[in-house]
Scaffold this motif. Structure first.
Motif, PDB file in Angstrom:
ATOM      1  N   GLN A  58       0.823  -1.215   0.000  1.00 13.19           N
ATOM      2  CA  GLN A  58       0.000   0.000   0.000  1.00 13.19           C
ATOM      3  C   GLN A  58       0.858   1.267   0.000  1.00 13.19           C
ATOM      4  O   GLN A  58       0.464   2.294  -0.569  1.00 13.19           O
ATOM      5  N   TRP A  62       0.617   4.109  -2.842  1.00 11.57           N
ATOM      6  CA  TRP A  62       0.577   5.549  -2.512  1.00 11.57           C
ATOM      7  C   TRP A  62       1.666   6.294  -3.289  1.00 11.57           C
ATOM      8  O   TRP A  62       1.431   7.354  -3.855  1.00 11.57           O
ATOM      9  N   TRP A  77      -8.272   1.664  -3.220  1.00 12.48           N
ATOM     10  CA  TRP A  77      -8.573   1.827  -1.793  1.00 12.48           C
ATOM     11  C   TRP A  77     -10.057   2.024  -1.514  1.00 12.48           C
ATOM     12  O   TRP A  77     -10.525   1.717  -0.424  1.00 12.48           O
TER      13      TRP A  77
END
Length: 424
Positions: A58, A62, A77
Motif C-alpha cells: 500500500q 501511494w 482503496w
C-alpha cells in the motif's frame, strides 16, 4: 485425549499437528536467543511475517498513484475494505453485508449504542455482566448519563453467586426476565476478559428479545477465538477489536456487525459521516444523509488503509488455515493440555497452588485459562517473565495464559508448565 506430562509427548503432538506450519508465519519474541513461550494472544496477537509486505504494497500504491490510489491500481482503496469481509464473515457467522471494518472498539460501541440504546420513560435500563472490561463499563455509564439517567439505577450488573467466580447462564436469563419491563438493552461480552468465560450468547439473545430489549455483544476476546453465529443468533449488533486473536497490530482496526433486519429501519438514530453515505451517490456531495444499505451505512470516516492492510495480512492466514473450525479443534486440545499440566504441577507439590477459574467445559471457554496463584502470585508471574514465559497479569493474583492455535505449540504449553513448577 489422554495427556502425558513429558516433553516427548508434547513433541509427538506437535509432529502430528496439521496446523504446525503456520507457526513459522509469525514473528515470535526471543528470550536468550530462543523463541519465548508467548501465551499472551488474549492481549496482543503476534505479528504475521507477511505484515510488512501487505503494508509495503500500500505504500508502493501511494507512491505510484498518490490520490488516484483510491480508484486505480491492483487494489483500489475505495473498496479495499471489501477484501476483509469473506474471512470476517466466516469468523463471525455473519453475512458480508452485516459487517463493516472501521474505527476502534469503544468508539464503535458508542456509535452502535446511539442506534440501539433507545431508552424511554419506563424502558431505559441496560443489563451487562459485573466485571466487564472497564472500557465497556465507562461507555455504558456515559451513555446512560447522556440520556439523563443515573447509572446506579439504570445499569443492572449480573454478578456470580457468592463463592463462585463465573456466571451461571440461568442467573443471566433470570435477571433478564425479572427486569423485562424496564430493559432497553442487553449488552454482554462474548468472553469475560478476566475469567475467560464464554457466555451462551444464543440464549442471552433469545431471552433479551423475549423481554423486548435490543441485544448487543462486545466480542473483543471472542472474535477469532471461538465459534460465533451472530446472524443465526439474531444479535442486533456487535463490535470487536482485531489486535488480540486476529493479530492485526497494536490498536488495530475494529469492526461492527448489524443484523440485516435493521437495514431498512429508518427509526434508528445514527451519527452519520460521508463514508457511510450510499455509494451510488457518494460523490454527488448532496445535502441530507442517505445511508448505504447494510452495515456500511454505519461507517463514519475514511478507511485507514494501512490498518486494514495489517488486518488483511492476518485474515488471509486464517483463511489458509481452514478458518475457525480447524483452529478450534486444535485450540481445545492445546488449552486442555495446559489445564492437565497445571493439575499435574499441583499434584507434584501436594497442594493446589494454581487454581483455574476459567470453566472446565470446552464449550464455555476459548484459548484463555485464568489462573489464581494462591501464594506469591506476582513473584511467580515475574519469574515466568524472567524465564521467557510471557503471560498476562491481572490484580490481585491472576495470571492469564492463552495458547493460540495459529502459532503456539504443545511444546510451548509444556515449557510453560515446567516454569510454573519451578516457580513454586
Amino acid at each position: 485425549m489422554i495427556y502425558q506430562d513429558n516433553l516427548q509427548f508434547a513433541l509427538q503432538l506437535d509432529e502430528q499437528d496439521a496446523l504446525r506450519s503456520f507457526r513459522s508465519e509469525f514473528l515470535i519474541p526471543k528470550h536468550n536467543g530462543e523463541d519465548a513461550v508467548y501465551l499472551c494472544g488474549n492481549s496482543l496477537g503476534l505479528q504475521p511475517r507477511s505484515a510488512k509486505k501487505y503494508i509495503q504494497d500500500q505504500l508502493n500504491a501511494w507512491e505510484t498513484n498518490a490520490v488516484e490510489g483510491w480508484f486505480t491500481g491492483d487494489e483500489p482503496w475505495l473498496n479495499y475494505h471489501k477484501q476483509l469481509l469473506p474471512a470476517l464473515s466466516n469468523l463471525l457467522g455473519a453475512k458480508q453485508t452485516e459487517i463493516t471494518v472501521m474505527n476502534s472498539l469503544t468508539v464503535n460501541l458508542h456509535l452502535l449504542m446511539v442506534s440501539f440504546y433507545k431508552p424511554t420513560g419506563k424502558r431505559y435500563k441496560i443489563l451487562m455482566e459485573a466485571g466487564a472490561f472497564p472500557s465497556d463499563q465507562y461507555a455504558v455509564e456515559s451513555q446512560v448519563r447522556f440520556h439523563g439517567f443515573d447509572p446506579n439505577g439504570a445499569v443492572i450488573e449480573v454478578a456470580p453467586r457468592a463463592g463462585e467466580t463465573t456466571l451461571r447462564t440461568e442467573d443471566i436469563l433470570k435477571q433478564i426476565t425479572d427486569n423485562a419491563d424496564e430493559l432497553a438493552l442487553v449488552l454482554f461480552s462474548g468472553i469475560n476478559y478476566y475469567t475467560g468465560q464464554f457466555f451462551d450468547l444464543e440464549a442471552i439473545a433469545r431471552a433479551g428479545h423475549a423481554a423486548g430489549a435490543m441485544v448487543g455483544f462486545d466480542l473483543a476476546h471472542a472474535a477469532g477465538n471461538v465459534p460465533l453465529k451472530l446472524h443465526d443468533w439474531g444479535a442486533d449488533f456487535a463490535c470487536w477489536c482485531s489486535y488480540k486473536y486476529m493479530n492485526s497490530g497494536p490498536g488495530g482496526i475494529s469492526g461492527i456487525f448489524v443484523h440485516e433486519k435493521h437495514f431498512t429501519d429508518t427509526s434508528l438514530n445514527r451519527f452519520a459521516g460521508w463514508w457511510g453515505y450510499r455509494r451510488d451517490k457518494q460523490f454527488l456531495m448532496a445535502p441530507g444523509f442517505e445511508p448505504e444499505n447494510g452495515a456500511e451505512g454505519w461507517n463514519v470516516s475514511t478507511s485507514p488503509i494501512i490498518l486494514m492492510a495489517l488486518h488483511r495480512a492476518s485474515l488471509d492466514i486464517f483463511e489458509r488455515a481452514g478458518g475457525l473450525q480447524a483452529l478450534r479443534a486444535k485450540s481445545e486440545l492445546l488449552t486442555g493440555y495446559l489445564e492437565y499440566l497445571i493439575s499435574e504441577v499441583n499434584k507434584k507439590h501436594g497442594e493446589e497452588v494454581y487454581h483455574i477459574i476459567t470453566p472446565a467445559d470446552n464449550s464455555r471457554r476459548g484459548c484463555q485459562l485464568s489462573v489464581v496463584c494462591k501464594r506469591k502470585a506476582k513473584e511467580i508471574f515475574n519469574y515466568l517473565a524472567q524465564n521467557g514465559v510471557i503471560g498476562d497479569w491481572r490484580e490481585p493474583d491472576v495470571i492469564r495464559l492463552s495458547p493460540v492455535p495459529l502459532y503456539n505449540s504443545y511444546v510451548d504449553v509444556y515449557r510453560a508448565s515446567e516454569s510454573l513448577f519451578r516457580a513454586i
